[in-house]
Design an enzyme around this catalytic site. Sequence first.
Site, PDB file in Angstrom:
ATOM      1  N   LYS A  11       0.854  -1.191   0.000  1.00  0.00           N
ATOM      2  CA  LYS A  11       0.000   0.000   0.000  1.00  0.00           C
ATOM      3  C   LYS A  11       0.890   1.241   0.000  1.00  0.00           C
ATOM      4  O   LYS A  11       1.855   1.309   0.773  1.00  0.00           O
ATOM      5  CB  LYS A  11      -0.893  -0.031   1.250  1.00  0.00           C
ATOM      6  CG  LYS A  11      -1.965   1.054   1.289  1.00  0.00           C
ATOM      7  CD  LYS A  11      -2.831   0.901   2.539  1.00  0.00           C
ATOM      8  CE  LYS A  11      -4.002   1.843   2.574  1.00  0.00           C
ATOM      9  NZ  LYS A  11      -4.860   1.650   3.751  1.00  0.00           N
ATOM     10  N   SER A  21     -10.077  -0.586   6.704  1.00  0.00           N
ATOM     11  CA  SER A  21      -9.417  -0.506   5.398  1.00  0.00           C
ATOM     12  C   SER A  21      -8.688  -1.747   4.918  1.00  0.00           C
ATOM     13  O   SER A  21      -8.282  -1.803   3.757  1.00  0.00           O
ATOM     14  CB  SER A  21      -8.434   0.648   5.388  1.00  0.00           C
ATOM     15  OG  SER A  21      -9.134   1.832   5.153  1.00  0.00           O
TER      16      SER A  21
END
Length: 472
Positions: free
Chosen positions: A79, A178
């Site tokens: 990420k 998330s």
Amino acid sequence: MNLLDLTIIELHEGFKKKQFTSTEVTKAYLEQIKKTDGQIGAYLTVTEELALAQAEAADKIIATKKEFPMLCGIPFSVKDLIMVEGQICTAGSKILEKYVAPYDATVIKKLNAQGAVVLGKVNLDEFAMGSSTENSAYKVTKNPHDITRVAGGTSGGSAASVAAKQAVFSLGTDTGGSIRQPASFCGVVGLRTTYGSVSRYGVVADASSLDQVGPIAKTVEDAKIIFEAISGKDAMDATSVDYKFKDINVELKGLKIGVPKEYFAKGIDPKVEKIIREAIKKAQDAGAKIFQISLPSSKYALAAYYIIQTSEASANLARYDGIKYGLSSPAEKLLDVYIKSRGAGFGAEVKRRIMTGTYSLSSGYYDAYYKKAQEVRQLITQDFENAFKKVDVIFAPVSPFPAFKIGENTDNPLAMYLADIYTVSVNLAYLPGLSLPTGKVGKLPVGLQIIGNHFEENKILSVASQMESMLR
Ligand code: GLN
């Protein structure tokens, strides 16, 4: 045999038996990224040169050693708010468009120490604020199961890259859901880890009392291997705790599973509810005892979360002032440098959060908002404490609905916040939770959320692994 289908263990065995090399596997993944990412849009940077160099190094270890680490030669995506030295780290924001990471995050150091291979940096909502990856300043990541739909967020690039076979696994972060929500939307396994179990050194901060790094993977076993590799105390992160993962085997027979009634209330898609209830029934058929439980403060969780998250983020994001990092808009006066740089560098949602957070923290409103939210957080934590006196784990949906259409919620921030209704409590209570692919509504995956007590990732993973084999 398709190299892209293999799990970490299968790749590890294949390396051992010299069936293929890490370079071959890495090239297959790079090829897949080239072939599919025009459509999916998971990657912001593909670190091809780095990946091939790391794969070559891994192959040398594999060729000379009988035993080598589990993640040696395994390609993964990161990420883009976790720093990889020498690579751009945007955090999904224009303000960090040209920011080059000066060092590796501890989690990257740990994976590199095992010989894992970085394929690239993947998309996210700007500074990890959002629920669909539509708030990225760069692009919208599509759901590999239906490209008219979102991949979820904020680790949408991570989940989509694993689901589209563009990485064996990915590292994401979970501040309010998330990791779990995009994992659920994309049909992969995602583990939000206990607060303090994984170092956050070198991870761009969103809301510091909520943020945690965790794995997104093809299988529960893979998630376990990654969690074991990245967890533990880090001298560079004072919030990390002395923790050593211990693998255990928890029998489903006799296991006490709590099912919170608040997680099946009005608003849940009946098709999602059916899938989750069927999974619970399967656990029961395997000998688990099901208890209806109540987490009565759940109804305040979203409100408390969106005050605490915005307050902390507003403080964390003060550092992007046009002077210290990234984008800088020139102006005569210093104050104008701040105003212009932040005005040009941040997107609409991030600005909204900074304003909400600053307001909640301001004198005169602090007691009514921030302090009140902290009190609610305490109540939510107590709800879980009470629950875990009675049950071993909690089963719930991850999201009230499967992946929504791209653009469906972008004009309505409140509707977007509502998507987090079943995930934020876990973060507020500092707990771990896993999303397990459990069924589908049409072609859209639905994840079962398995929540455990603090530092009981081992219990969650063991339960999840048995559920995984039953659901297969
Ligand atoms: N959707 C939540 C938010 O926008 C959670 C995001 C996250 O976990 N980083 O804050």
